[in-house]
Design an enzyme around this catalytic site. Structure first.
Site, PDB file in Angstrom:
ATOM      1  N   ASP A   1      24.685  23.012  40.399  1.00  0.00           N
ATOM      2  CA  ASP A   1      25.630  23.174  39.287  1.00  0.00           C
ATOM      3  C   ASP A   1      24.793  23.243  38.019  1.00  0.00           C
ATOM      4  O   ASP A   1      24.136  22.259  37.650  1.00  0.00           O
ATOM      5  CB  ASP A   1      26.600  21.985  39.244  1.00  0.00           C
ATOM      6  CG  ASP A   1      27.642  22.119  38.140  1.00  0.00           C
ATOM      7  OD1 ASP A   1      27.372  22.832  37.142  1.00  0.00           O
ATOM      8  OD2 ASP A   1      28.719  21.521  38.269  1.00  0.00           O
TER       9      ASP A   1
ATOM     10  N   ASN B   1      21.975  33.607  37.010  1.00  0.00           N
ATOM     11  CA  ASN B   1      23.140  34.493  37.095  1.00  0.00           C
ATOM     12  C   ASN B   1      24.454  33.775  36.827  1.00  0.00           C
ATOM     13  O   ASN B   1      25.412  34.402  36.366  1.00  0.00           O
ATOM     14  CB  ASN B   1      23.169  35.122  38.495  1.00  0.00           C
ATOM     15  CG  ASN B   1      24.494  35.788  38.805  1.00  0.00           C
ATOM     16  OD1 ASN B   1      24.767  36.895  38.352  1.00  0.00           O
ATOM     17  ND2 ASN B   1      25.348  35.098  39.570  1.00  0.00           N
TER      18      ASN B   1
ATOM     19  N   ILE C   1      28.184  39.335  41.470  1.00  0.00           N
ATOM     20  CA  ILE C   1      26.901  40.026  41.286  1.00  0.00           C
ATOM     21  C   ILE C   1      25.759  39.214  41.912  1.00  0.00           C
ATOM     22  O   ILE C   1      24.843  39.774  42.515  1.00  0.00           O
ATOM     23  CB  ILE C   1      26.647  40.270  39.779  1.00  0.00           C
ATOM     24  CG1 ILE C   1      27.703  41.244  39.223  1.00  0.00           C
ATOM     25  CG2 ILE C   1      25.245  40.820  39.544  1.00  0.00           C
ATOM     26  CD1 ILE C   1      27.738  41.331  37.695  1.00  0.00           C
TER      27      ILE C   1
ATOM     28  N   LYS D   1      26.238  34.529  25.279  1.00  0.00           N
ATOM     29  CA  LYS D   1      25.329  35.537  25.848  1.00  0.00           C
ATOM     30  C   LYS D   1      24.271  35.967  24.824  1.00  0.00           C
ATOM     31  O   LYS D   1      23.144  36.308  25.197  1.00  0.00           O
ATOM     32  CB  LYS D   1      26.125  36.736  26.366  1.00  0.00           C
ATOM     33  CG  LYS D   1      26.942  36.422  27.623  1.00  0.00           C
ATOM     34  CD  LYS D   1      26.049  36.033  28.801  1.00  0.00           C
ATOM     35  CE  LYS D   1      26.832  35.905  30.089  1.00  0.00           C
ATOM     36  NZ  LYS D   1      25.976  35.594  31.249  1.00  0.00           N
TER      37      LYS D   1
ATOM     38  N   SER E   1      24.528  39.825  28.788  1.00  0.00           N
ATOM     39  CA  SER E   1      25.635  40.774  28.639  1.00  0.00           C
ATOM     40  C   SER E   1      25.440  41.577  27.371  1.00  0.00           C
ATOM     41  O   SER E   1      24.918  41.063  26.374  1.00  0.00           O
ATOM     42  CB  SER E   1      26.969  40.020  28.561  1.00  0.00           C
ATOM     43  OG  SER E   1      28.009  40.904  28.201  1.00  0.00           O
TER      44      SER E   1
HETATM   45  P1  NAP Z   1      31.858  35.848  39.202  1.00  0.00           P
HETATM   46  O1  NAP Z   1      32.167  36.661  40.399  1.00  0.00           O
HETATM   47  O2  NAP Z   1      32.921  35.038  38.547  1.00  0.00           O
HETATM   48  O3  NAP Z   1      30.616  34.908  39.602  1.00  0.00           O
HETATM   49  C1  NAP Z   1      30.166  33.888  38.756  1.00  0.00           C
HETATM   50  C2  NAP Z   1      29.326  32.948  39.584  1.00  0.00           C
HETATM   51  O4  NAP Z   1      28.846  31.893  38.737  1.00  0.00           O
HETATM   52  C3  NAP Z   1      30.123  32.262  40.710  1.00  0.00           C
HETATM   53  O5  NAP Z   1      29.322  32.130  41.851  1.00  0.00           O
HETATM   54  C4  NAP Z   1      30.437  30.900  40.107  1.00  0.00           C
HETATM   55  O6  NAP Z   1      30.654  29.895  41.085  1.00  0.00           O
HETATM   56  C5  NAP Z   1      29.137  30.671  39.369  1.00  0.00           C
HETATM   57  N1  NAP Z   1      29.228  29.554  38.432  1.00  0.00           N
HETATM   58  C6  NAP Z   1      30.077  29.358  37.406  1.00  0.00           C
HETATM   59  N2  NAP Z   1      29.838  28.173  36.820  1.00  0.00           N
HETATM   60  C7  NAP Z   1      28.803  27.614  37.499  1.00  0.00           C
HETATM   61  C8  NAP Z   1      28.096  26.391  37.390  1.00  0.00           C
HETATM   62  N3  NAP Z   1      28.419  25.465  36.458  1.00  0.00           N
HETATM   63  N4  NAP Z   1      27.075  26.134  38.244  1.00  0.00           N
HETATM   64  C9  NAP Z   1      26.744  27.041  39.200  1.00  0.00           C
HETATM   65  N5  NAP Z   1      27.397  28.206  39.380  1.00  0.00           N
HETATM   66  C10 NAP Z   1      28.409  28.482  38.530  1.00  0.00           C
HETATM   67  O7  NAP Z   1      31.255  36.754  38.020  1.00  0.00           O
HETATM   68  P2  NAP Z   1      30.146  37.906  37.988  1.00  0.00           P
HETATM   69  O8  NAP Z   1      30.783  39.055  37.302  1.00  0.00           O
HETATM   70  O9  NAP Z   1      29.504  38.090  39.293  1.00  0.00           O
HETATM   71  O10 NAP Z   1      29.115  37.247  36.956  1.00  0.00           O
HETATM   72  C11 NAP Z   1      27.739  37.046  37.240  1.00  0.00           C
HETATM   73  C12 NAP Z   1      26.980  37.108  35.927  1.00  0.00           C
HETATM   74  O11 NAP Z   1      27.068  38.445  35.397  1.00  0.00           O
HETATM   75  C13 NAP Z   1      27.538  36.187  34.854  1.00  0.00           C
HETATM   76  O12 NAP Z   1      26.471  35.582  34.133  1.00  0.00           O
HETATM   77  C14 NAP Z   1      28.294  37.147  33.950  1.00  0.00           C
HETATM   78  O13 NAP Z   1      28.410  36.662  32.637  1.00  0.00           O
HETATM   79  C15 NAP Z   1      27.430  38.380  34.033  1.00  0.00           C
HETATM   80  N6  NAP Z   1      28.067  39.641  33.642  1.00  0.00           N
HETATM   81  C16 NAP Z   1      29.128  40.119  34.343  1.00  0.00           C
HETATM   82  C17 NAP Z   1      29.719  41.323  33.971  1.00  0.00           C
HETATM   83  C18 NAP Z   1      30.890  41.897  34.720  1.00  0.00           C
HETATM   84  O14 NAP Z   1      31.388  42.965  34.323  1.00  0.00           O
HETATM   85  N7  NAP Z   1      31.374  41.267  35.783  1.00  0.00           N
HETATM   86  C19 NAP Z   1      29.217  42.039  32.876  1.00  0.00           C
HETATM   87  C20 NAP Z   1      28.128  41.523  32.172  1.00  0.00           C
HETATM   88  C21 NAP Z   1      27.556  40.336  32.573  1.00  0.00           C
HETATM   89  P3  NAP Z   1      32.153  29.431  41.533  1.00  0.00           P
HETATM   90  O15 NAP Z   1      32.553  30.357  42.667  1.00  0.00           O
HETATM   91  O16 NAP Z   1      31.921  28.017  41.982  1.00  0.00           O
HETATM   92  O17 NAP Z   1      33.046  29.547  40.342  1.00  0.00           O
END
Ligand code: NAP
Length: 228
Positions: A53, A80, A13, A156, A129
């Site tokens: 990070d 994010n 996202i 969250k 979330s």
């Molecule tokens: P994703 O594809 O797994 O992306 C998560 C991102 O966060 C990745 O770029 C990851 O980097 C990064 N990250 C994790 N730990 C980190 C750290 N310590 N420092 C810096 N970056 C870090 O997941 P996503 O679905 O896009 O999630 C984005 C946000 O949306 C999150 O906050 C998630 O909780 C929220 N969300 C998602 C959904 C859904 O259905 N997907 C629903 C509600 C809320 P790496 O590549 O290095 O791991």
């Protein structure tokens, strides 16, 4: 030119949010904890990469110092970065999930505040979330009711509460949280659910592009106000 920093923007996202804000003319900094992944994502989009990070104070300080040196201010911060942490329910996993999803917001926002104060329209978006909504997880009619993810949900809930507290503490800065919508990303791959990240990113963009009179201290999804 609007200066925007997105944490965890190398994929998912965050990456799609970066793409859409670049299309709107923002100068976008892709924050990523892994330099190779971050640089690759930034090059693909024509964004700038900054090592970040969210669990590392020194990394966060250096990232905001880099933005300060290059831009002298920050207009939009998108918190994010997030992890699911569904592999276990124990102390070490809880610390990691809270460190990333909740404490990370504190680290990055605190480091960003001096830069945000130099913006004419400072905005913070916290990607939270609906799993952090007490209303949703206790409502049998909601999908969150049947999803036992205690560490993620609690972290969250903290992210949403931080949104409200930051909004109250800094009336000159808009601080809003959202549920982006169930999205097919690496985070949800094990569940096999969700829509393309570009669709959910539109909700992040909506909050990242609020005018000076926009709301603050809110929790929304694409349908409007989401109950706490
Ligand atoms: P994703 O594809 O797994 O992306 C998560 C991102 O966060 C990745 O770029 C990851 O980097 C990064 N990250 C994790 N730990 C980190 C750290 N310590 N420092 C810096 N970056 C870090 O997941 P996503 O679905 O896009 O999630 C984005 C946000 O949306 C999150 O906050 C998630 O909780 C929220 N969300 C998602 C959904 C859904 O259905 N997907 C629903 C509600 C809320 P790496 O590549 O290095 O791991």
């Amino acid at each position: 030119m609007t200066v925007t920093l997105i944490t965890g923007a190398n994929k998912g996202i965050g990456f799609e949010t970066a793409r859409q804000l670049l299309e709107l003319g923002h100068t976008v900094y892709i924050g990523a904890r892994d330099a190779e992944r971050g640089e690759k994502a930034a090059a693909e989009l024509g964004a700038r990469f900054v090592p970040l990070d969210v669990t590392d104070d020194a990394s966060v300080t250096a990232a905001l110092a880099a933005v300060d040196a290059a831009e002298g201010r920050l207009d939009v911060l998108v918190n994010n970065a997030g992890i699911l942490g569904a592999e276990a329910v124990d102390g070490p996993t809880a610390l990691r999930v809270f460190d990333t999803n909740a404490v990370g917001i504190v680290r990055v926002t605190e480091a960003a505040l001096p830069l945000l104060r130099r913006s004419a329209n400072p905005t913070v978006v916290n990607v939270s979330s609906s799993l952090g909504s007490f209303w949703a997880v206790t409502n049998p009619d909601r999908p969150e009711f049947g999803l036992p993810l205690p560490l993620y949900a609690a972290s969250k809930a903290a992210a949403t509460m931080l949104t409200v507290q930051y909004a109250k503490a800094h009336p000159g800065i808009k601080v809003n949280a959202l549920e982006p919508g169930t999205t097919a990303t690496d985070m949800t791959a094990a569940f096999g659910v969700g829509r393309p990240a570009a669709e959910s990113a539109r909700n992040v963009v909506r909050l990242a592009t609020l005018g000076p009179d926009g709301p603050t201290g809110t929790l929304t999804d694409e349908f409007g106000t989401l109950r706490w």
